[in-house]
Design a protein around this motif. Structure first.
Motif, mmCIF file in Angstrom:
data_model
loop_
_atom_site.group_PDB
_atom_site.id
_atom_site.type_symbol
_atom_site.label_atom_id
_atom_site.label_comp_id
_atom_site.label_asym_id
_atom_site.label_seq_id
_atom_site.Cartn_x
_atom_site.Cartn_y
_atom_site.Cartn_z
ATOM 1 N N LEU A 1 -16.468 -12.838 -18.936
ATOM 2 C CA LEU A 1 -17.365 -13.549 -19.847
ATOM 3 C C LEU A 1 -18.476 -14.213 -19.017
ATOM 4 O O LEU A 1 -18.267 -14.530 -17.842
ATOM 5 C CB LEU A 1 -16.582 -14.618 -20.626
ATOM 6 N N PRO A 2 -19.666 -14.440 -19.602
ATOM 7 C CA PRO A 2 -20.747 -15.064 -18.819
ATOM 8 C C PRO A 2 -20.376 -16.467 -18.359
ATOM 9 O O PRO A 2 -19.787 -17.235 -19.124
ATOM 10 C CB PRO A 2 -21.927 -15.123 -19.806
ATOM 11 N N ASP A 3 -20.690 -16.773 -17.110
ATOM 12 C CA ASP A 3 -20.401 -18.117 -16.608
ATOM 13 C C ASP A 3 -21.477 -19.088 -17.095
ATOM 14 O O ASP A 3 -22.479 -18.673 -17.675
ATOM 15 C CB ASP A 3 -20.308 -18.112 -15.085
ATOM 16 N N LEU A 4 -21.269 -20.363 -16.862
ATOM 17 C CA LEU A 4 -22.148 -21.397 -17.427
ATOM 18 C C LEU A 4 -23.599 -21.221 -16.995
ATOM 19 O O LEU A 4 -24.512 -21.262 -17.822
ATOM 20 C CB LEU A 4 -21.653 -22.790 -17.015
ATOM 21 N N LEU A 5 -23.827 -21.015 -15.699
ATOM 22 C CA LEU A 5 -25.207 -20.935 -15.213
ATOM 23 C C LEU A 5 -25.906 -19.701 -15.794
ATOM 24 O O LEU A 5 -27.077 -19.770 -16.178
ATOM 25 C CB LEU A 5 -25.238 -20.898 -13.682
ATOM 26 N N SER A 6 -25.203 -18.587 -15.888
ATOM 27 C CA SER A 6 -25.802 -17.381 -16.484
ATOM 28 C C SER A 6 -26.174 -17.647 -17.931
ATOM 29 O O SER A 6 -27.222 -17.193 -18.415
ATOM 30 C CB SER A 6 -24.826 -16.202 -16.427
ATOM 31 N N ALA A 7 -25.326 -18.386 -18.636
ATOM 32 C CA ALA A 7 -25.615 -18.693 -20.041
ATOM 33 C C ALA A 7 -26.853 -19.593 -20.150
ATOM 34 O O ALA A 7 -27.666 -19.429 -21.054
ATOM 35 C CB ALA A 7 -24.403 -19.376 -20.671
ATOM 36 N N TYR A 8 -27.011 -20.510 -19.202
ATOM 37 C CA TYR A 8 -28.167 -21.415 -19.225
ATOM 38 C C TYR A 8 -29.467 -20.687 -18.908
ATOM 39 O O TYR A 8 -30.528 -21.014 -19.434
ATOM 40 C CB TYR A 8 -27.979 -22.533 -18.193
ATOM 41 N N THR A 9 -29.397 -19.727 -18.005
ATOM 42 C CA THR A 9 -30.621 -19.127 -17.474
ATOM 43 C C THR A 9 -30.941 -17.783 -18.108
ATOM 44 O O THR A 9 -31.889 -17.121 -17.689
ATOM 45 C CB THR A 9 -30.492 -18.936 -15.949
#
Ligand code: SF4
Length: 265
Positions: free
Chosen positions: A255-263
């Motif tokens: 699943l996408p990690d937090l930073l990937s989801a933010y950026t």
């Protein structure tokens, strides 16, 4: 020194450690150093963060970036570090009391946010540093310094909790299963997102003594017999499961990690 040498991550001049003879914390630390060496993650790109308790002394014996968090809060601090320095390989090595009591909400939310942190919990079923009190992971009915007639409360399965919360990788092993332990840590380090490895570890000074498990060899035999592969455990009837626990890989997803989801665009 070749990069693959695990000793480059360890402060060899500070050894031997302060841990009691037979304690599992040093074994877990060496497995972590071996995993880092095999993945060739440079020490200057590695952060080892720890919490309070016997396992919290790991920071004294490493040569890489270090962080010693306040009780239960290490994952929250490291979430911030990862957001500003995403290139750092962040490892949190915590104790069962630190992670599952005061740190429980941080654990759930760091897994839910899928922050790119490899988290290792060295679970010795008690608070060793302060005299062997029970933690939320001490099994039901065991003897500790604060449950002299047996712990009345049930324990909680942090692996299943991490899985439910959204971690990308979850596994459990024991100090007895040293090669598996190193391999699971390596898998956790190689995973993007929140990864979690629970290591069942002996505390000969308190937990094993109070529960009359015997010397360190007996404690290792107890781990070998009690923690069966998850595939075998899942085949057992409910009554049989009461005498065993599982070890193995519970979760492996991307699943996408937090930073990937933010950026993301
Ligand atoms: S009290 Fe237990 S956990 Fe702490 S160093 Fe001693 S054996 Fe290890």
């Amino acid at each position: 020194m070749p990069l693959a040498d695990y000793r480059q991550y360890l402060a060899m001049d500070r050894l031997p450690s302060i841990w009691c003879p037979g304690c599992g914390n040093g074994v877990a630390l060496k497995a972590l150093a071996l995993a880092l060496a095999e993945l060739e993650i440079p020490p200057d790109k590695t952060l080892l963060a720890n919490g309070i308790g016997c396992s919290g002394r790991v920071g004294d014996y490493v040569r890489c970036h270090r962080f010693h968090g306040t009780h239960g809060r290490t994952l929250a601090f490291v979430t911030g570090i990862k957001l500003v320095r995403p290139e750092i390989k962040a490892v949190c090595l915590l104790g069962d009391g630190d992670c599952s009591a005061i740190g429980m909400s941080h654990f759930i939310h760091t897994a839910r946010r899928n922050v790119d942190i490899a988290t290792i919990v060295v679970n010795n079923f008690n608070y060793g540093m302060t005299g062997g009190q029970f933690s939320p992971l001490s099994p039901h009915n065991v003897i500790t310094s604060t449950s002299r007639s047996g712990k009345a409360e049930p324990d909680i399965d942090m692996c299943r909790l991490a899985d439910l919360a959204g971690a990308n990788y979850v596994s459990r092993t024991t100090i007895y299963h040293v090669v598996e332990m190193k391999n699971f840590i390596k898998e956790a380090l190689g995973k993007k997102g929140f990864s979690f490895v629970e290591i069942i570890s002996p505390c000969p000074t308190y937990y094993a003594r109070y529960n009359e498990i015997g010397d360190v060899i007996k404690q290792l035999e107890w781990m070998k017999d009690k923690f069966v592969p998850i595939e075998n455990y899942n085949q057992m009837k409910d009554a049989e499961k009461e005498n065993f626990s599982w070890r193995g890989r519970l979760t492996d997803r991307d699943l996408p990690d937090l930073l990937s989801a933010y950026t993301r665009e």
